[in-house]
Write a protein that holds these residues in place. Structure first.
Motif, PDB file in Angstrom:
ATOM      1  N   TRP A  32      -2.406  -3.667   8.224  1.00  0.00           N
ATOM      2  CA  TRP A  32      -3.095  -2.393   8.476  1.00  0.00           C
ATOM      3  C   TRP A  32      -2.779  -1.364   7.394  1.00  0.00           C
ATOM      4  O   TRP A  32      -3.697  -0.751   6.817  1.00  0.00           O
ATOM      5  N   SER A  33      -1.508  -1.171   7.088  1.00  0.00           N
ATOM      6  CA  SER A  33      -1.144  -0.153   6.088  1.00  0.00           C
ATOM      7  C   SER A  33      -1.649  -0.554   4.699  1.00  0.00           C
ATOM      8  O   SER A  33      -2.062   0.300   3.907  1.00  0.00           O
ATOM      9  N   ALA A  34      -1.631  -1.857   4.402  1.00  0.00           N
ATOM     10  CA  ALA A  34      -2.117  -2.325   3.100  1.00  0.00           C
ATOM     11  C   ALA A  34      -3.612  -2.076   2.961  1.00  0.00           C
ATOM     12  O   ALA A  34      -4.087  -1.546   1.945  1.00  0.00           O
ATOM     13  N   ARG A  35      -4.369  -2.452   3.975  1.00  0.00           N
ATOM     14  CA  ARG A  35      -5.819  -2.239   3.912  1.00  0.00           C
ATOM     15  C   ARG A  35      -6.163  -0.756   3.885  1.00  0.00           C
ATOM     16  O   ARG A  35      -7.125  -0.335   3.218  1.00  0.00           O
ATOM     17  N   THR A  36      -5.401   0.049   4.595  1.00  0.00           N
ATOM     18  CA  THR A  36      -5.635   1.490   4.603  1.00  0.00           C
ATOM     19  C   THR A  36      -5.416   2.084   3.209  1.00  0.00           C
ATOM     20  O   THR A  36      -6.215   2.907   2.738  1.00  0.00           O
ATOM     21  N   ALA A  37      -4.346   1.654   2.537  1.00  0.00           N
ATOM     22  CA  ALA A  37      -4.059   2.163   1.191  1.00  0.00           C
ATOM     23  C   ALA A  37      -5.131   1.739   0.197  1.00  0.00           C
ATOM     24  O   ALA A  37      -5.543   2.527  -0.665  1.00  0.00           O
ATOM     25  N   VAL A  38      -5.593   0.512   0.301  1.00  0.00           N
ATOM     26  CA  VAL A  38      -6.658   0.042  -0.593  1.00  0.00           C
ATOM     27  C   VAL A  38      -7.944   0.820  -0.328  1.00  0.00           C
ATOM     28  O   VAL A  38      -8.647   1.230  -1.266  1.00  0.00           O
ATOM     29  N   ALA A  39      -8.242   1.061   0.931  1.00  0.00           N
ATOM     30  CA  ALA A  39      -9.444   1.828   1.278  1.00  0.00           C
ATOM     31  C   ALA A  39      -9.362   3.259   0.760  1.00  0.00           C
ATOM     32  O   ALA A  39     -10.392   3.891   0.494  1.00  0.00           O
ATOM     33  N   ALA A  40      -8.146   3.759   0.589  1.00  0.00           N
ATOM     34  CA  ALA A  40      -7.950   5.109   0.047  1.00  0.00           C
ATOM     35  C   ALA A  40      -8.104   5.148  -1.467  1.00  0.00           C
ATOM     36  O   ALA A  40      -8.045   6.225  -2.066  1.00  0.00           O
ATOM     37  N   GLY A  41      -8.267   3.969  -2.084  1.00  0.00           N
ATOM     38  CA  GLY A  41      -8.577   3.932  -3.508  1.00  0.00           C
ATOM     39  C   GLY A  41      -7.482   3.423  -4.419  1.00  0.00           C
ATOM     40  O   GLY A  41      -7.647   3.448  -5.642  1.00  0.00           O
ATOM     41  N   PHE A  42      -6.388   2.929  -3.865  1.00  0.00           N
ATOM     42  CA  PHE A  42      -5.287   2.486  -4.721  1.00  0.00           C
ATOM     43  C   PHE A  42      -5.542   1.067  -5.239  1.00  0.00           C
ATOM     44  O   PHE A  42      -5.936   0.183  -4.485  1.00  0.00           O
ATOM     45  N   PRO A  43      -5.282   0.841  -6.541  1.00  0.00           N
ATOM     46  CA  PRO A  43      -5.591  -0.447  -7.156  1.00  0.00           C
ATOM     47  C   PRO A  43      -4.478  -1.475  -7.073  1.00  0.00           C
ATOM     48  O   PRO A  43      -4.645  -2.608  -7.524  1.00  0.00           O
ATOM     49  N   ALA A  44      -3.335  -1.105  -6.533  1.00  0.00           N
ATOM     50  CA  ALA A  44      -2.207  -2.024  -6.376  1.00  0.00           C
ATOM     51  C   ALA A  44      -1.267  -1.445  -5.329  1.00  0.00           C
ATOM     52  O   ALA A  44      -1.297  -0.239  -5.051  1.00  0.00           O
ATOM     53  N   LEU A  45      -0.416  -2.317  -4.758  1.00  0.00           N
ATOM     54  CA  LEU A  45       0.477  -1.913  -3.676  1.00  0.00           C
ATOM     55  C   LEU A  45       1.859  -2.499  -3.890  1.00  0.00           C
ATOM     56  O   LEU A  45       2.037  -3.454  -4.642  1.00  0.00           O
ATOM     57  N   THR A  46       2.827  -1.936  -3.169  1.00  0.00           N
ATOM     58  CA  THR A  46       4.124  -2.588  -3.060  1.00  0.00           C
ATOM     59  C   THR A  46       4.519  -2.645  -1.586  1.00  0.00           C
ATOM     60  O   THR A  46       4.168  -1.743  -0.812  1.00  0.00           O
ATOM     61  N   ILE A  47       5.189  -3.710  -1.208  1.00  0.00           N
ATOM     62  CA  ILE A  47       5.705  -3.862   0.156  1.00  0.00           C
ATOM     63  C   ILE A  47       7.183  -3.500   0.115  1.00  0.00           C
ATOM     64  O   ILE A  47       7.953  -4.075  -0.657  1.00  0.00           O
ATOM     65  N   GLY A  48       7.585  -2.539   0.932  1.00  0.00           N
ATOM     66  CA  GLY A  48       8.961  -2.054   0.908  1.00  0.00           C
ATOM     67  C   GLY A  48       9.837  -2.762   1.925  1.00  0.00           C
ATOM     68  O   GLY A  48       9.397  -3.049   3.046  1.00  0.00           O
ATOM     69  N   SER A  49      11.072  -3.015   1.545  1.00  0.00           N
ATOM     70  CA  SER A  49      11.965  -3.745   2.442  1.00  0.00           C
ATOM     71  C   SER A  49      12.301  -2.945   3.695  1.00  0.00           C
ATOM     72  O   SER A  49      12.372  -3.493   4.796  1.00  0.00           O
ATOM     73  N   HIS A  50      12.524  -1.638   3.527  1.00  0.00           N
ATOM     74  CA  HIS A  50      12.917  -0.807   4.665  1.00  0.00           C
ATOM     75  C   HIS A  50      11.776  -0.687   5.679  1.00  0.00           C
ATOM     76  O   HIS A  50      11.975  -0.972   6.877  1.00  0.00           O
ATOM     77  N   PRO A  51      10.565  -0.272   5.264  1.00  0.00           N
ATOM     78  CA  PRO A  51       9.488  -0.193   6.250  1.00  0.00           C
ATOM     79  C   PRO A  51       9.092  -1.557   6.810  1.00  0.00           C
ATOM     80  O   PRO A  51       8.725  -1.649   7.995  1.00  0.00           O
ATOM     81  N   LEU A  52       9.170  -2.610   6.001  1.00  0.00           N
ATOM     82  CA  LEU A  52       8.880  -3.944   6.516  1.00  0.00           C
ATOM     83  C   LEU A  52       9.867  -4.303   7.621  1.00  0.00           C
ATOM     84  O   LEU A  52       9.483  -4.783   8.692  1.00  0.00           O
ATOM     85  N   ALA A  53      11.148  -4.051   7.368  1.00  0.00           N
ATOM     86  CA  ALA A  53      12.173  -4.349   8.372  1.00  0.00           C
ATOM     87  C   ALA A  53      11.947  -3.538   9.648  1.00  0.00           C
ATOM     88  O   ALA A  53      11.999  -4.075  10.761  1.00  0.00           O
TER      89      ALA A  53
END
Length: 253
Positions: A32-53
């Motif tokens: 959900w957060s990944a798709r939301t960020a892409v929909a907001a126009g970002f061309p790349a993402l990072t997955i964070g250890s703290h929020p993932l945990a």
């Protein structure tokens, strides 16, 4: 995900770092957060250890195994059509070659690697040891034929009582990471210190990553200070937590 797609995404991530100064990589933790960020126009993402945990009810600082992290990030990477980097903490006790192999297998094309060794009581790798680990990651990525973007992190500033007292040592450490093959460097804990950020960005030849808060910080300031890359760490999730509480509070009485 095919090898060719992974290679193409890795190349794209490298291009984006060259094109955007700074490149902002929203730190996400699920589909959900990944798709939301892409929909907001970002061309790349990072997955964070703290929020993932946090999203999985686990602890940060390697409260999950490498296998658990890979299983969690695989569907996130598959759900978007942009390059995704993954925060792999200190490496979960893995050899660099195994860390890179696992990342590539799930379609990740960048990684964050820190020098606090959580599997060994939270000790800090010394400068050469951390550089050697980064060199191993670089070699493994080259051998695999995927130009994985390596973001070499140091926790030296964050662990110091007064960050300014370790400036020279931290810069030496960051330069060693660059020499070892890091594509960018990440001095954690100095995002609010203009002088230290300026000193670091002026001392290395690769993009410097800074943590940012999506509401409290200003993109133009980081640009003026020479920051080349921005991630949110856990701060985007924290900001959303605050907003969600505010939205829900009137309904809880």
């Amino acid at each position: 995900m095919t090898h060719d797609i992974t290679v193409e995404r890795a190349r794209r991530l490298k291009q984006l770092h060259a094109q955007h100064k700074p490149l902002v990589l929203p730190t996400v933790w699920d589909v959900w957060s990944a798709r939301t960020a892409v929909a907001a126009g970002f061309p790349a993402l990072t997955i964070g250890s703290h929020p993932l945990a946090d999203s999985r009810g686990a602890g940060d600082n390697e409260g999950q195994t490498f296998e658990e992290v890979l299983a969690a990030v695989r569907p996130v990477i598959a759900a978007v059509d942009v390059p995704v980097s993954v925060d792999l903490e200190a490496g979960y006790g893995q050899k660099p070659s195994d860390l890179v192999a696992g990342l590539i297998e799930v379609g990740g094309v960048g990684l964050n690697i820190e020098d606090t060794v959580h599997s060994e009581g939270g000790r800090l790798r010394d400068t050469q040891e951390h550089a050697n680990y980064v060199a191993g990651l670089r070699t493994a990525a080259d051998d695999a034929g995927v130009p994985v973007w390596v973001n070499g992190r140091t926790d030296l500033f964050m662990r110091a009582r007064d960050a300014s007292t370790v400036r020279d040592e931290a810069i030496e450490r960051l330069r060693a990471l660059v020499e070892a093959g890091a594509d960018s460097v990440y001095p954690v804990g100095i995002q609010d210190d203009d002088d230290l950020l300026t000193a670091v960005t002026g001392a290395v030849t690769v993009p410097v990553n800074s943590t940012a808060h999506p509401v409290k910080h200003d993109l133009d300031r980081f640009r003026r200070l020479g920051v080349g890359r921005i991630t949110y760490g856990p701060l985007l999730q924290f900001a959303l937590t605050d907003t969600m509480k505010d939205m829900l509070k009137p309904w809880s009485s």
